[in-house]
Design a protein around this motif. Sequence first.
Motif, PDB file in Angstrom:
ATOM      1  N   GLU A   1      84.282  43.130  42.367  1.00 44.12           N
ATOM      2  CA  GLU A   1      84.251  43.629  43.734  1.00 44.12           C
ATOM      3  C   GLU A   1      83.015  44.903  43.662  1.00 44.12           C
ATOM      4  OE1 GLU A   1      87.635  45.231  46.193  1.00 44.12           O
ATOM      5  OE2 GLU A   1      87.671  46.475  44.336  1.00 44.12           O
TER       6      GLU A   1
ATOM      7  N   ASN B   1      81.444  47.813  45.976  1.00 40.52           N
ATOM      8  CA  ASN B   1      81.398  48.457  47.284  1.00 40.52           C
ATOM      9  C   ASN B   1      80.278  49.414  47.452  1.00 40.52           C
ATOM     10  OD1 ASN B   1      83.355  46.809  48.414  1.00 40.52           O
ATOM     11  ND2 ASN B   1      85.126  48.118  47.309  1.00 40.52           N
TER      12      ASN B   1
ATOM     13  N   PHE C   1      87.832  48.167  35.017  1.00 47.10           N
ATOM     14  CA  PHE C   1      88.515  46.976  34.938  1.00 47.10           C
ATOM     15  C   PHE C   1      89.972  47.005  35.436  1.00 47.10           C
ATOM     16  CE2 PHE C   1      91.224  43.864  32.785  1.00 47.10           C
ATOM     17  CZ  PHE C   1      90.442  42.750  32.959  1.00 47.10           C
TER      18      PHE C   1
ATOM     19  N   LYS D   1      72.418  49.278  35.106  1.00 38.83           N
ATOM     20  CA  LYS D   1      72.287  48.220  36.208  1.00 38.83           C
ATOM     21  C   LYS D   1      72.796  48.892  37.610  1.00 38.83           C
ATOM     22  CE  LYS D   1      71.879  44.152  33.304  1.00 38.83           C
ATOM     23  NZ  LYS D   1      72.809  42.859  32.892  1.00 38.83           N
TER      24      LYS D   1
ATOM     25  N   ILE E   1      75.676  48.196  31.712  1.00 35.77           N
ATOM     26  CA  ILE E   1      76.266  48.119  32.908  1.00 35.77           C
ATOM     27  C   ILE E   1      76.134  49.341  33.769  1.00 35.77           C
ATOM     28  CG2 ILE E   1      78.394  47.651  34.105  1.00 35.77           C
ATOM     29  CD1 ILE E   1      79.356  46.049  32.271  1.00 35.77           C
TER      30      ILE E   1
ATOM     31  N   LEU F   1      71.285  49.177  41.351  1.00 36.01           N
ATOM     32  CA  LEU F   1      71.997  48.484  42.654  1.00 36.01           C
ATOM     33  C   LEU F   1      72.004  49.446  43.556  1.00 36.01           C
ATOM     34  CD1 LEU F   1      74.755  46.310  41.086  1.00 36.01           C
ATOM     35  CD2 LEU F   1      72.907  45.479  42.451  1.00 36.01           C
ATOM     36  N   LEU F   2      72.458  50.561  43.052  1.00 35.71           N
ATOM     37  CA  LEU F   2      72.637  51.728  44.087  1.00 35.71           C
ATOM     38  C   LEU F   2      71.280  51.980  45.114  1.00 35.71           C
ATOM     39  CD1 LEU F   2      74.539  53.717  45.464  1.00 35.71           C
ATOM     40  CD2 LEU F   2      73.895  55.299  43.430  1.00 35.71           C
TER      41      LEU F   2
ATOM     42  N   ILE G   1      85.250  51.263  32.328  1.00 37.35           N
ATOM     43  CA  ILE G   1      84.472  50.604  31.382  1.00 37.35           C
ATOM     44  C   ILE G   1      83.339  51.337  30.931  1.00 37.35           C
ATOM     45  CG2 ILE G   1      82.884  48.672  31.173  1.00 37.35           C
ATOM     46  CD1 ILE G   1      84.740  47.276  33.285  1.00 37.35           C
TER      47      ILE G   1
ATOM     48  N   ARG H   1      77.552  56.560  47.192  1.00 37.50           N
ATOM     49  CA  ARG H   1      78.509  56.235  46.179  1.00 37.50           C
ATOM     50  C   ARG H   1      78.489  54.684  46.114  1.00 37.50           C
ATOM     51  NH1 ARG H   1      84.075  55.753  45.551  1.00 37.50           N
ATOM     52  NH2 ARG H   1      84.716  56.187  47.533  1.00 37.50           N
ATOM     53  N   ILE H   2      78.963  54.312  44.853  1.00 39.07           N
ATOM     54  CA  ILE H   2      79.007  53.001  44.460  1.00 39.07           C
ATOM     55  C   ILE H   2      80.367  52.725  43.719  1.00 39.07           C
ATOM     56  CG2 ILE H   2      77.806  52.715  42.432  1.00 39.07           C
ATOM     57  CD1 ILE H   2      76.478  50.081  43.089  1.00 39.07           C
ATOM     58  N   GLU H   3      80.952  51.596  43.990  1.00 39.43           N
ATOM     59  CA  GLU H   3      82.220  51.367  43.375  1.00 39.43           C
ATOM     60  C   GLU H   3      82.037  49.848  42.708  1.00 39.43           C
ATOM     61  OE1 GLU H   3      86.639  52.285  44.900  1.00 39.43           O
ATOM     62  OE2 GLU H   3      85.676  50.803  46.196  1.00 39.43           O
ATOM     63  N   LEU H   4      82.312  49.689  41.514  1.00 37.17           N
ATOM     64  CA  LEU H   4      82.349  48.439  40.888  1.00 37.17           C
ATOM     65  C   LEU H   4      83.666  48.121  40.278  1.00 37.17           C
ATOM     66  CD1 LEU H   4      80.604  45.907  40.135  1.00 37.17           C
ATOM     67  CD2 LEU H   4      80.234  47.102  38.106  1.00 37.17           C
ATOM     68  N   ASN H   5      84.354  47.331  40.587  1.00 36.54           N
ATOM     69  CA  ASN H   5      85.426  46.840  39.830  1.00 36.54           C
ATOM     70  C   ASN H   5      85.833  45.452  39.514  1.00 36.54           C
ATOM     71  OD1 ASN H   5      86.665  49.588  40.454  1.00 36.54           O
ATOM     72  ND2 ASN H   5      87.379  48.872  42.598  1.00 36.54           N
ATOM     73  N   PHE H   6      86.153  45.256  38.152  1.00 32.95           N
ATOM     74  CA  PHE H   6      86.410  44.060  37.739  1.00 32.95           C
ATOM     75  C   PHE H   6      87.632  43.539  37.810  1.00 32.95           C
ATOM     76  CE2 PHE H   6      82.697  45.408  35.568  1.00 32.95           C
ATOM     77  CZ  PHE H   6      81.691  44.246  35.714  1.00 32.95           C
ATOM     78  N   TYR H   7      88.117  42.417  38.115  1.00 36.22           N
ATOM     79  CA  TYR H   7      89.629  42.151  38.173  1.00 36.22           C
ATOM     80  C   TYR H   7      90.114  40.890  37.188  1.00 36.22           C
ATOM     81  CZ  TYR H   7      90.203  44.979  42.389  1.00 36.22           C
ATOM     82  OH  TYR H   7      90.130  45.878  43.249  1.00 36.22           O
TER      83      TYR H   7
END
Lengths: 137, 137
Positions: free
Chosen positions: B127, B129, A92, A111, A108, A115-116, A103, A125-131
């Motif tokens: 986001e 990626n 986050f 999930k 999550i 998604l990966l 987080i 590699r996967i990157e998930l950011n909440f803003y």
Amino acid sequence: MQEDKLKKFREKLTEEGFKVTPQRIEVVNALVKLDHPTAKEIKQHIEDRYPMISPSTIYGTLDLLENMGELIPIQEGSETKYDLSPEVHPHFICEEDGEVRDIDDPEIESKLRELLKDCPFEADRIELNFYGKCNVE
Amino acid sequence: MQEDKLKKFREKLTEEGFKVTPQRIEVVNALVKLDHPTAKEIKQHIEDRYPMISPSTIYGTLDLLENMGELIPIQEGSETKYDLSPEVHPHFICEEDGEVRDIDDPEIESKLRELLKDCPFEADRIELNFYGKCNVE
DNA sequence: TTTTGAAAAAATAACAATTATAAATTTAAT
DNA sequence: ATTAAATTTATAATTGTTATTTTTTCAAAA
């Protein structure tokens, strides 16, 4: 558990023919202790107990760790922050103060792993950011 | 449909008391035409038909768009790329050549929207990626 | 141990992207 | 057409990072 990280790092270094130096240890140390530090914060933390360390050394070690797959950079505005846990986990990021926090939510994360797999390309590699706003005060 | 974007942008500018200038139009134009351009690529594209434009103007307009919620920056290594579609959609970023491509997969997107709801904090943007090798040649 | 050669750290210097500042120009309302 | 404020430009300054060269240190072998 930070000992684990350090031990693992020492071993991996020798294993791959790199040298174990106090500077490298200190950088990993700083990464373990600090939350999601920038290069500057790592430098500061190290200099609190180690006389001084050159920026190049820090950047070099960060590169090394990244190439070893042990570190991921997180870009936050103009700052690069570093995270020693490359396992799949979301962040986050506060749009106000730029703080990055992990987080920790198993649902999550599972999930995310799905998604990966769903990704139409070969992703390693996967990157998930909440803003949002973490409204500090 | 790029006309839509432009028209919408013109209206939003006047609406919020900003001026409609050829430079601003050109920047949006470039963002529509180019895939995920950097500031430099935007500059280049504009100068192919508009005599010259100052970097500050480009950065200024990008900031404006970002503040309007119309633009998101995507950091790829040392480069910042810009995406005019702030709607929830994932990217695939190639670790070799740094190309950013949109992933158009309705299933992933719906899962993403779910995740946005699951977020333990107040998030207004998400986001996602994927990183991997797109093996170009 | 001491020696030794390679690897790494430090000390610069160089770079590139972005931001800040001040002066000139342009927009759009009158 | 005039005008005031907003915007663009030109320029300088800043910052994070990378490159280069010299000095130092690690760790293997004697």
